[in-house]
Write an enzyme that holds these catalytic residues in place. Structure first.
Site, PDB file in Angstrom:
ATOM      1  N   HIS A  52      39.170  50.624  33.476  1.00 15.01           N
ATOM      2  CA  HIS A  52      39.570  49.826  34.634  1.00 15.01           C
ATOM      3  C   HIS A  52      40.993  50.145  35.095  1.00 15.01           C
ATOM      4  CE1 HIS A  52      35.884  47.645  34.182  1.00 15.01           C
ATOM      5  NE2 HIS A  52      36.223  47.134  33.016  1.00 15.01           N
ATOM      6  N   ARG A  90      38.536  43.298  37.851  1.00 16.96           N
ATOM      7  CA  ARG A  90      37.882  42.750  39.038  1.00 16.96           C
ATOM      8  C   ARG A  90      38.358  43.413  40.335  1.00 16.96           C
ATOM      9  NH1 ARG A  90      35.711  37.619  38.335  1.00 16.96           N
ATOM     10  NH2 ARG A  90      34.913  37.908  40.459  1.00 16.96           N
ATOM     11  N   ARG A  97      36.762  24.223  41.391  1.00 16.33           N
ATOM     12  CA  ARG A  97      37.458  24.616  40.163  1.00 16.33           C
ATOM     13  C   ARG A  97      37.205  23.587  39.073  1.00 16.33           C
ATOM     14  NH1 ARG A  97      41.774  27.949  41.604  1.00 16.33           N
ATOM     15  NH2 ARG A  97      41.929  28.458  39.384  1.00 16.33           N
ATOM     16  N   ARG A 110      49.009  14.166  52.261  1.00 12.72           N
ATOM     17  CA  ARG A 110      47.791  14.953  52.067  1.00 12.72           C
ATOM     18  C   ARG A 110      46.680  14.054  51.518  1.00 12.72           C
ATOM     19  NH1 ARG A 110      49.252  20.656  51.814  1.00 12.72           N
ATOM     20  NH2 ARG A 110      51.516  20.815  52.005  1.00 12.72           N
ATOM     21  N   PRO A 147      46.198  35.030  36.012  1.00 15.74           N
ATOM     22  CA  PRO A 147      47.554  34.807  35.498  1.00 15.74           C
ATOM     23  C   PRO A 147      48.332  33.859  36.406  1.00 15.74           C
ATOM     24  CG  PRO A 147      46.990  37.134  35.412  1.00 15.74           C
ATOM     25  CD  PRO A 147      45.901  36.456  36.195  1.00 15.74           C
ATOM     26  N   GLU A 148      48.983  32.881  35.788  1.00 19.82           N
ATOM     27  CA  GLU A 148      49.776  31.906  36.530  1.00 19.82           C
ATOM     28  C   GLU A 148      51.256  32.153  36.244  1.00 19.82           C
ATOM     29  OE1 GLU A 148      48.236  27.910  35.969  1.00 19.82           O
ATOM     30  OE2 GLU A 148      46.204  28.687  35.676  1.00 19.82           O
ATOM     31  N   LYS A 174      53.565  33.827  41.862  1.00 17.31           N
ATOM     32  CA  LYS A 174      52.796  34.729  41.005  1.00 17.31           C
ATOM     33  C   LYS A 174      53.010  36.199  41.376  1.00 17.31           C
ATOM     34  CE  LYS A 174      49.196  31.179  40.723  1.00 17.31           C
ATOM     35  NZ  LYS A 174      47.776  30.864  40.995  1.00 17.31           N
TER      36      LYS A 174
END
EC number: 3.2.2.23
Length: 277
Positions: free
Chosen positions: A94, A113, A267, A158, A2-3, A60
């Protein structure tokens, strides 16, 4: 994972359903889900008798302020779900944590997870001293501080691909794989472009695209490609209108060229070679 839009969708749902209801107890089925305090008993004692005043989002992270001036923190990580249910609903296999409210309602944390975490921060403690990841977060894309100048300063020194940089939570808080791909497409920048090579005009377009893509997804209730559900157990709908994410091999919605996928920093990155340069 989830973002920002998915977490924001959950936050809004929680603010509609959980506020000012007394917490009557709880049950922790997987102890390592509780990151703080160390004792599960202390966690349950802390939440019991309190009530939530408001849910907030930082990147998040979900943060609930309570009437006792304490904090309940949650990070969904890869597969976490917060579901608002009747207490007599059958347990999902879960299920990791249950927080019971008055009127036989509960907030249930389901996490396949098991990477998700919860924190209880007592009143008088600085939340950043316990949930240490908060101190490392960049500004939020919806903050007034998220300016073109801010983003340019974060990127220009960067020497790494722009897509990799956008996933760094110290550059932009809350952005992840889905919306980085979408924003790069909307701004016309290839994901492997080095940050040092991105022009100021492109950064202006990228900043605008990040905000627009996130707003569109929030309006759609987020994205569900695997595990995400809102607090009522409903899927997000942004995936149906995505420009490039998860569309490898399909035609670009703008030019008709084939959407490509490459691995970048471990990714998947989705893009159009014609629309992005």
């Amino acid at each position: 994972m989830p973002e920002l839009p998915e977490v924001e969708t959950v936050r809004r749902g929680l603010n509609q359903l959980t506020l000012n209801r007394k917490i009557t107890g709880g049950d922790v089925l997987l102890h390592r889900t509780i990151a703080h305090p160390f004792s599960v008993g202390d966690f349950l004692n802390g939440i019991t008798g309190d009530s939530i005043s408001a849910w907030h989002r930082r990147g998040k992270y979900l943060l609930a302020s309570t009437t006792s001036a304490a904090w309940l923190g949650v990070h969904l990580r890869m597969t976490g779900q917060l579901l608002w249910l009747n207490q007599d609903e059958p347990l999902h296999k879960h299920t990791r944590v249950r927080i019971f409210f008055e009127d036989q309602q509960e907030l249930r944390f389901v996490d396949q997870r098991t990477f998700g975490q919860m924190w209880w921060v007592s009143s008088g403690m600085a939340v950043e001293s316990v949930i240490t990841g908060l101190a490392k977060l960049a500004v939020d894309p919806f903050s007034p501080e998220f300016t073109v100048e801010y983003l340019a300063n974060k990127l220009h020194n960067r020497r790494r691909p722009i897509k990799t940089a956008l996933l760094d939570q110290s550059v932009v808080a809350g952005l992840g794989n889905i919306y980085a791909d979408e924003a790069l497409f909307k701004s016309g920048v290839l994901p492997e472009t080095l940050c040092t090579e991105v022009q100021l005009k492109q950064i202006e377009l990228l900043r605008t695209a990040i905000i627009q893509v996130l707003e569109t997804s929030i309006e759609a209730g987020g994205t569900t490609f695997s595990n995400f559900l809102n607090v009522k157990g409903v899927n997000g709908n942004y995936g149906g209108v995505a420009w490039v994410y998860n569309r490898a091999g399909e035609p670009c919605k703008v030019c008709g060229d084939v959407i490509q996928r490459i691995k970048l920093g471990g990714r998947s990155s989705h893009f159009c070679r014609q629309c992005q340069v």
